[in-house]
Design an enzyme around this catalytic site. Structure first.
Site, PDB file in Angstrom:
ATOM      1  N   ARG A  94     -90.361 -37.114  41.712  1.00  0.00           N
ATOM      2  CA  ARG A  94     -90.816 -36.025  42.761  1.00  0.00           C
ATOM      3  C   ARG A  94     -91.881 -36.878  43.312  1.00  0.00           C
ATOM      4  O   ARG A  94     -92.864 -37.393  43.015  1.00  0.00           O
ATOM      5  CB  ARG A  94     -91.354 -35.029  41.955  1.00  0.00           C
ATOM      6  CG  ARG A  94     -90.776 -34.316  40.927  1.00  0.00           C
ATOM      7  CD  ARG A  94     -89.447 -33.663  41.661  1.00  0.00           C
ATOM      8  NE  ARG A  94     -89.925 -32.740  42.599  1.00  0.00           N
ATOM      9  CZ  ARG A  94     -88.879 -31.977  43.152  1.00  0.00           C
ATOM     10  NH1 ARG A  94     -87.797 -32.458  43.249  1.00  0.00           N
ATOM     11  NH2 ARG A  94     -89.228 -30.902  44.219  1.00  0.00           N
ATOM     12  N   HIS A 112     -92.073 -49.575  40.522  1.00  0.00           N
ATOM     13  CA  HIS A 112     -91.127 -49.272  41.392  1.00  0.00           C
ATOM     14  C   HIS A 112     -90.218 -50.446  41.282  1.00  0.00           C
ATOM     15  O   HIS A 112     -90.636 -51.742  41.439  1.00  0.00           O
ATOM     16  CB  HIS A 112     -91.871 -49.312  42.952  1.00  0.00           C
ATOM     17  CG  HIS A 112     -90.943 -49.319  43.899  1.00  0.00           C
ATOM     18  ND1 HIS A 112     -90.503 -47.805  44.467  1.00  0.00           N
ATOM     19  CD2 HIS A 112     -90.301 -50.089  44.798  1.00  0.00           C
ATOM     20  CE1 HIS A 112     -89.554 -48.173  45.393  1.00  0.00           C
ATOM     21  NE2 HIS A 112     -89.636 -49.626  45.806  1.00  0.00           N
TER      22      HIS A 112
HETATM   23  C1  GAR Z   1     -86.947 -47.601  36.755  1.00  0.00           C
HETATM   24  O1  GAR Z   1     -86.090 -48.621  37.487  1.00  0.00           O
HETATM   25  C2  GAR Z   1     -88.071 -47.248  37.918  1.00  0.00           C
HETATM   26  O2  GAR Z   1     -88.562 -48.542  38.294  1.00  0.00           O
HETATM   27  C3  GAR Z   1     -87.412 -46.332  38.826  1.00  0.00           C
HETATM   28  O3  GAR Z   1     -86.691 -45.548  38.265  1.00  0.00           O
HETATM   29  C4  GAR Z   1     -86.125 -46.249  36.863  1.00  0.00           C
HETATM   30  C5  GAR Z   1     -86.448 -45.373  35.883  1.00  0.00           C
HETATM   31  O4  GAR Z   1     -86.022 -45.788  34.660  1.00  0.00           O
HETATM   32  N1  GAR Z   1     -88.512 -45.737  39.671  1.00  0.00           N
HETATM   33  C6  GAR Z   1     -88.597 -45.392  40.959  1.00  0.00           C
HETATM   34  O5  GAR Z   1     -87.406 -45.664  41.505  1.00  0.00           O
HETATM   35  C7  GAR Z   1     -89.581 -44.647  41.246  1.00  0.00           C
HETATM   36  N2  GAR Z   1     -89.510 -44.450  42.681  1.00  0.00           N
HETATM   37  P1  GAR Z   1     -86.325 -45.285  33.437  1.00  0.00           P
HETATM   38  O6  GAR Z   1     -86.261 -43.858  33.240  1.00  0.00           O
HETATM   39  O7  GAR Z   1     -85.397 -45.799  32.416  1.00  0.00           O
HETATM   40  O8  GAR Z   1     -87.808 -45.818  33.291  1.00  0.00           O
END
Ligand code: GAR
Length: 205
Positions: A94, A112
């Site tokens: 979000r 990120h």
């Molecule tokens: C991760 O790769 C994180 O870096 C990314 O979502 C994924 C979550 O994975 N975050 C974003 O893109 C934020 N903008 P996870 O739930 O297995 O940690």
């Protein structure tokens, strides 16, 4: 025994970064303790994982609130009630308003999946493949109101190989995410890394 910094992890999905932080925080000398895992999605896989690990969890479902402000006030109240000092965004999908970001400024960090300032926003692995870069990676940064623009605490690189698809690249980056996020949280929780005048500064000694 030293007091550990009370930390919340905010998730929206499977929570693999959350799990890496929980793992690190299970060491008695780690400077942060994970006091709460909060999800905006009731079906987030990470919630069951946190419960299995014996961590307090909260659902603050954004769909149950009339607007973004009301949703964020509910999250803020849950964090304050739990005595939270640091917030870790870990796949929390979000966009946060300037009000919430300012409330937690210098105390909220995010991971990120790109080498910022390249490839802000979503679908970062696709962006990297389309740009034809030969290295890609991940960044931990302090959260500021502008999306994915906060002062950088830690970064790691991975190679991009010919023939990589999004899934292969994402998996290679994720290994590094799991390595650097616990390190960055330790630096912030111990006061070694802090936000000052719009930059991340490191205290030595
Ligand atoms: C991760 O790769 C994180 O870096 C990314 O979502 C994924 C979550 O994975 N975050 C974003 O893109 C934020 N903008 P996870 O739930 O297995 O940690």
């Amino acid at each position: 025994m030293s007091v550990r910094t009370r930390t919340a992890i905010l998730i929206s999905g499977r929570g693999s970064n959350m799990a890496s932080l929980l793992g690190a925080a299970s060491a008695p000398d780690y400077p942060a303790e994970i006091s709460l895992v909060l999800s905006n999605r009731p079906d987030a896989g990470g919630i069951a994982r946190a419960q299995d690990a014996g961590i307090a969890t909260r659902i603050v479902d954004h769909k149950a609130y009339p607007d973004r402000e009301a949703f964020e006030q509910a999250m803020d109240a849950a964090l304050v009630e739990a005595g939270i000092e640091i917030v870790c965004l870990a796949g929390f999908m979000r966009v946060l308003t300037p009000w919430f970001v300012r409330r937690w400024e210098g105390r909220m960090i995010n991971i990120h999946p790109s080498i910022l300032p390249l490839f802000r926003g979503t679908q970062t692995h696709r962006q990297a493949l389309e740009a034809g870069v030969r290295v890609h990676g991940c960044t931990v940064h302090f959260v500021v109101p502008e999306l994915d623009a906060g002062p950088i605490i830690a970064q790691a690189c991975v190679p991009v190989y010919p023939g990589d698809d999004e899934a292969a690249l994402a998996a290679r980056v994720l290994v590094e995410e799991h390595r650097i996020y616990p390190q960055a949280l330790a630096e912030v929780a111990s006061g070694q890394a802090l936000l000052r005048d719009g930059r991340c500064v490191f205290r030595t000694g």
